[in-house]
Design a protein around this motif. Structure first.
Motif: not given
Length: 467
Positions: A25-29, A304-312, A319-321, A396-398
Motif C-alpha cells: 500500500g502507500g502514503n503519497s501526494a 507479490g502483495v506479501w512484500f508489504a509485510g517485508t517492508l513493514k 512508514a508513510g514513504k 487503510t494500512d497506515e
C-alpha cells in the motif's frame, strides 16, 4: 484471457513459481489507485459484531453436520503461515473441543519429502509451495487424499489462476492458501522529489524513462530496479515480465522451451535497464535489496502483495514513504496481472481423521472468518475471493496510507494460469544457472544461451520422467 495450461503426457501442467511470500500500500501526494470500497450496511458496530458471531456459529454448525470434527491431527507450516494457522487452530478447537490440532513449524519441506517417500510420519495436513503441487502429485502419487467433495463447491470462489494447481485431472488433491498478486511498490517521497508521477507509468518503457529521470535527479545514487544479474540467489524479477505475458517454460507438447518470445522480451527489457544505468546488481538479492532500500539506493520493487509485510517488518522507519500501483505492462493496455508466490495444503491419504481435516480446511481456508485471521495475523492474502470485501482487506494500512490488499483484490481475476508442470523446479534451476548469468553478466548471445539451456533442461526432464 486464454488459459495456458494443458495436460502433458504424464505431466499435469499448472503450478506457481515464487520463492517465499506477504501484502502492500502507500502514503503519497500522488493520486492513489482506485480501490474497491468495502460493502456498507446500516448496522452499528455492536450489531455487526453480533451478526458476525451468529454467522460464525452458523458456519460451525453447518460444518458439524457435514464433517465429523473430532479426532487428533497434525499440520506442518512455515514462517508467517505457521503463526496464522496456530491462531486458526486455537480458535477452531475452542469451537470444537473434541478436536485436537497440533501445528508443527518447519523451515521447508525437505523432511516432508523424505516422509512421503518412505510413507512414515506424514502429517495429516501439509503446506506446499504451489509451484511444487503438480510435482508432488506425480512424484508421490497416492499420498494425498481426494478432497473433491469439499473443493468442487468452492471453485467459483477461488482466484481462477490457482485452480489448475489444485487438481490431478478432475480430482482435487489440494486446497489453496495464500496467493500473491504482484504490484509495483514505490517510494512516494523519492518519486515526488524527482518529479515522477507514478500514474504515468503504464508500460515498462514508461518505467525505464522514470528510472532515467530518478537516476539523473539523484546523481546516480538511486536506481529504480535491483536484481541478481547472475540469477544465483533469485531470478524472480525477469520472471515477473515473463509471466505477465502468459509465458511458460514448456511448449504445448510438454517439451522445454526457454527460447520463447516471452523469455526474450523479458530479458530484453531487463538488459535495457542495465544498459540505461537504472538498475543495480544485487548478488544476494534478498538481503542486498533490504540494504539498498534502507539507504535509498533503490526506490521500487515489483513483487507479490506479501512484500508489504517485508517492508513493514524490515523498514519500519520508512512508514508513510511507500505506496503501490499496478505493474507496468509490456504494451500499453496489455496484461499487468501476475502472481508471485503462494502456497497450498494437502491432506495425507493415510490420515485417521479425514473428516476433521476437511472440516478445518473448510473453516480456515474457505471462509471469510479464516481469511480474516490470515490477513490480520500474518498479512496473508488468501485465494478465497468472497473475503475481499471484509474490513481486514479494505481498511487503510497506515504504513502505506492505502490498502494493499484491496489493490491486490483488483489484480487477481485475470492472472494467466500458472505455468508450472511437474518437475518445474528442477527445470527452473537449469534456467537460473545456465541462462540468467550468461546473458546479464557474461554478455553472451541470448539466442545461443537459451537454445543450449533448453537442450540441457530437456534431457533432464526426460530423465526425471524416466523417458
Amino acid at each position: 484471457m486464454k488459459r495456458q495450461l494443458k495436460k502433458v503426457t504424464s505431466v499435469c501442467l499448472g503450478a506457481i513459481l515464487a520463492a517465499s511470500l506477504t501484502a502492500c500500500g502507500g502514503n503519497s501526494a500522488q493520486q492513489e489507485p482506485a480501490v474497491s470500497a468495502p460493502v456498507q450496511n446500516e448496522q452499528t458496530a455492536e450489531e455487526q459484531k453480533a451478526t458476525e458471531s451468529m454467522e460464525s456459529q452458523a458456519s460451525a454448525d453447518e460444518q458439524e453436520s457435514l464433517w465429523d470434527l473430532s479426532g487428533e491431527i497434525t499440520i506442518t507450516a512455515w514462517n508467517s503461515s505457521y503463526t496464522a494457522i496456530v491462531e486458526g487452530a486455537d480458535r477452531f478447537m475452542e469451537m470444537h473441543p473434541e478436536a485436537k490440532i497440533t501445528v508443527e513449524q518447519v523451515a521447508d519441506n525437505t523432511k516432508l519429502f523424505t516422509q512421503l517417500t518412505t510413507g512414515t510420519g506424514v502429517p495429516d495436513i501439509m503446506q506446499f509451495q504451489n509451484r511444487d503441487d503438480l510435482t508432488a502429485f506425480d512424484k508421490y502419487a497416492g499420498s494425498f487424499l481426494d478432497i473433491s467433495d469439499l473443493m468442487a463447491k468452492y471453485e467459483k470462489d477461488l482466484v481462477p489462476a490457482v485452480i489448475p494447481l489444485l487438481k490431478d485431472g478432475d480430482t482435487w488433491l489440494a486446497a489453496p492458501w495464500d496467493v500473491a498478486p504482484a504490484m509495483l511498490f514505490y517510494r512516494t517521497d523519492i518519486f515526488e522529489e524527482c518529479g515522477v508521477n507514478p500514474e504515468d507509468i503504464k508500460t515498462w518503457d514508461d518505467y525505464i524513462e522514470a528510472g532515467k529521470v530518478i537516476n539523473e535527479k539523484t546523481n546516480g545514487k538511486t536506481k529504480i530496479m535491483g536484481f541478481d544479474y547472475n540469477g544465483t540467489s533469485s531470478f524472480d524479477m525477469p520472471l515477473i515480465i515473463f509471466y505477465e505475458q502468459g509465458g511458460s517454460f514448456f511448449d504445448e507438447s510438454g517439451n522445454v522451451q526457454f527460447n520463447s518470445d516471452a523469455v526474450t522480451t523479458a530479458f530484453g527489457i531487463f538488459q535495457k535497464m542495465i544498459d540505461e544505468d537504472i538498475a543495480m546488481n544485487l548478488p544476494n538479492e534478498w538481503t542486498d535489496r533490504i540494504t539498498a532500500l534502507a539507504n535509498d539506493s533503490l526506490c521500487t520493487v515489483p513483487y507479490g502483495v506479501w512484500f508489504a509485510g517485508t517492508l513493514k517488518e524490515n523498514l519500519a522507519d520508512q512508514a508513510g514513504k511507500w505506496s503501490c500501483i499496478p505493474l507496468p505492462a509490456v504494451e500499453e493496455g496489455g496484461n499487468n496481472q501476475v502472481n508471485s508466490g503462494g502456497s497450498t495444503v494437502m491432506v495425507s491419504s493415510s490420515t485417521k481423521y479425514p473428516e476433521l481435516c476437511k472440516g478445518f480446511i473448510e473453516w480456515f481456508f474457505l471462509s471469510t472468518e479464516g481469511s480474516r485471521i490470515n490477513m490480520e495475523v500474518s498479512t496473508l492474502f488468501d485465494a478465497y475471493m468472497p473475503a475481499y470485501t471484509d474490513e481486514s482487506y479494505t481498511k487503510t494500512d497506515e504504513y502505506f496510507g492505502m490498502s494493499p490488499a484491496a489493490l491486490a483484490a483488483q489484480l487477481c481475476e485475470e492472472i494467466p494460469d500458472l505455468p508450472f508442470p511437474a518437475y518445474f523446479t528442477d527445470i527452473g534451476q537449469i534456467f537460473q544457472s545456465d541462462a540468467v548469468g550468461p546473458v546479464f553478466v557474461d554478455g553472451k548471445d541470448m539466442d545461443s544461451v537459451l537454445t543450449e539451456a533448453t537442450d540441457k533442461a530437456q534431457k533432464q526432464l526426460e530423465f526425471l520422467r524416466n523417458e
